[in-house]
Design an enzyme around this catalytic site. Sequence first.
Site, PDB file in Angstrom:
ATOM      1  N   TYR A  13       4.459 -37.880 -11.425  1.00  0.00           N
ATOM      2  CA  TYR A  13       5.030 -36.866 -12.321  1.00  0.00           C
ATOM      3  C   TYR A  13       3.914 -36.028 -12.907  1.00  0.00           C
ATOM      4  O   TYR A  13       2.887 -36.580 -13.340  1.00  0.00           O
ATOM      5  CB  TYR A  13       5.814 -37.534 -13.457  1.00  0.00           C
ATOM      6  CG  TYR A  13       7.302 -37.564 -13.188  1.00  0.00           C
ATOM      7  CD1 TYR A  13       7.986 -36.382 -12.940  1.00  0.00           C
ATOM      8  CD2 TYR A  13       8.001 -38.759 -13.167  1.00  0.00           C
ATOM      9  CE1 TYR A  13       9.343 -36.390 -12.683  1.00  0.00           C
ATOM     10  CE2 TYR A  13       9.366 -38.774 -12.904  1.00  0.00           C
ATOM     11  CZ  TYR A  13      10.039 -37.586 -12.664  1.00  0.00           C
ATOM     12  OH  TYR A  13      11.379 -37.594 -12.399  1.00  0.00           O
TER      13      TYR A  13
ATOM     14  N   ARG B  40       8.291 -26.539   3.031  1.00  0.00           N
ATOM     15  CA  ARG B  40       9.441 -25.904   2.385  1.00  0.00           C
ATOM     16  C   ARG B  40       9.151 -25.780   0.901  1.00  0.00           C
ATOM     17  O   ARG B  40       8.819 -26.769   0.248  1.00  0.00           O
ATOM     18  CB  ARG B  40      10.694 -26.772   2.537  1.00  0.00           C
ATOM     19  CG  ARG B  40      11.051 -27.126   3.943  1.00  0.00           C
ATOM     20  CD  ARG B  40      12.462 -27.604   4.019  1.00  0.00           C
ATOM     21  NE  ARG B  40      13.342 -26.486   3.832  1.00  0.00           N
ATOM     22  CZ  ARG B  40      13.581 -25.570   4.776  1.00  0.00           C
ATOM     23  NH1 ARG B  40      13.021 -25.642   5.951  1.00  0.00           N
ATOM     24  NH2 ARG B  40      14.396 -24.569   4.527  1.00  0.00           N
TER      25      ARG B  40
END
Length: 436
Positions: free
Chosen positions: A73, A254
């Site tokens: 994170y 992507r």
Amino acid sequence: MQTAKERPSGAASPSHSMSDDLLALLGGVDPQVSQILAGERERQESTLELIASENHVSAAVMHAAGSWMTNKYAEGYPGKRYYGGCEFHDQAEELARNRAKQLFGCAYANVQPHCGANANIAAFMALMNPGDTVLSLPIKSGGHLSHGLKVNFSGTFYKVADYSLDPSTELLDYDEIERIARECQPKLIICGYSAYSRTIDFARFRAIADTVGALLMADIAHIAGLCATGVHPSPFPFAHVVTTTTHKTLRGPRGGMVMTNDEELATKVDRKVFPGSQGGPLMHIIAAKAVAFGEALRPEFTSYCQQVVKNAKALAAELQSRGYRLCAGGTDNHLMLVDLRARNADLTGADAEKWLERSGIICNKNGIPNDPRPPMVTSGLRLGTPALTTRGLREPQMTRVATWLDEVMGSKGDASTSARVRGEIKEFCRDFPLPH
Ligand code: DSN
């Protein structure tokens, strides 16, 4: 034919690769997923990819996207994170941002958007208030759903005014766009499309925006690689904000990105990406973006983009010589929109897409301007050359591809024609391996 040495980096065909290692590892842990991935690799290897928005990334990009960075994170931005342990994440994001700025010649880049639509959400939030008016090309004329489609966030929270293409030339009609802009007084004008095959005049768009006091956003998702290499004119310095995906002609993982030259807008964009519309950034994808941008800064990538356009022109010319009509009369970029009716009045995009897929050619049905058929049927096919060019195909092979396209579509769905072409394409693909 190209030798392996001339192919894009990582496109050689070694007998063993990290992809083989991955499949072997997964085979021991999760045979079902391993089989699915092996099937997808084989599908990509043995078919011709003509979807204009797709590409084949290098092994380096693919493996950076599957790296340790997925474990972390890192809400916030480099140097200002809400979690500890971000030393290398800061380095990866800084590198990606700096390479993006160098590549596109701009001052600020936010590389956190998870996709192009997310980049556009953040840009809309940074540039407008809900209820403000945005002027854009609707999806049915080649625009994108995140530019104002009713069922999308863009059409839900903002007022949308449309411009369209000149009905006779199917080109952008700048005088008409200016007339509509004067009438609707938009806060934002969008240029940049999903199915427009001609060059965009960003300077003219900026002049129109200035005339009515609007901001200009260029969504260059499709042509990003071409803009980065000068093969299509750059949206800078004309657009106030530029959004893009990173996986089409730019040949990265992507993802999305927002860029600007304006410090105040950059601060707003950062706030609207996080915490405005996203949580934790996909740091593995950001690392892979850094790799892809590094690749795109090399001279080989400019040659690649030049070849993408040469291939598109060769494919377009051959299709035209076989009686197909191309919208806007041809192509200046990586894609073309084929009006199938000129070749066969009964042929639909849906049928062509289905017949071609079973023959080993992957593409998508696409509405043509003022298409009388519904979006799930259509009268058109959109074809693009980024993926085939990555595999090393050049103009002579484009003629071959056009021949196969015409044979399958001309056969009206004949199964034996599809089976023959499928066999020929499988054989052909062996000479043009995917990046490993
Ligand atoms: N789906 C993409 C395309 O194919 O153009 C746009 O987001």
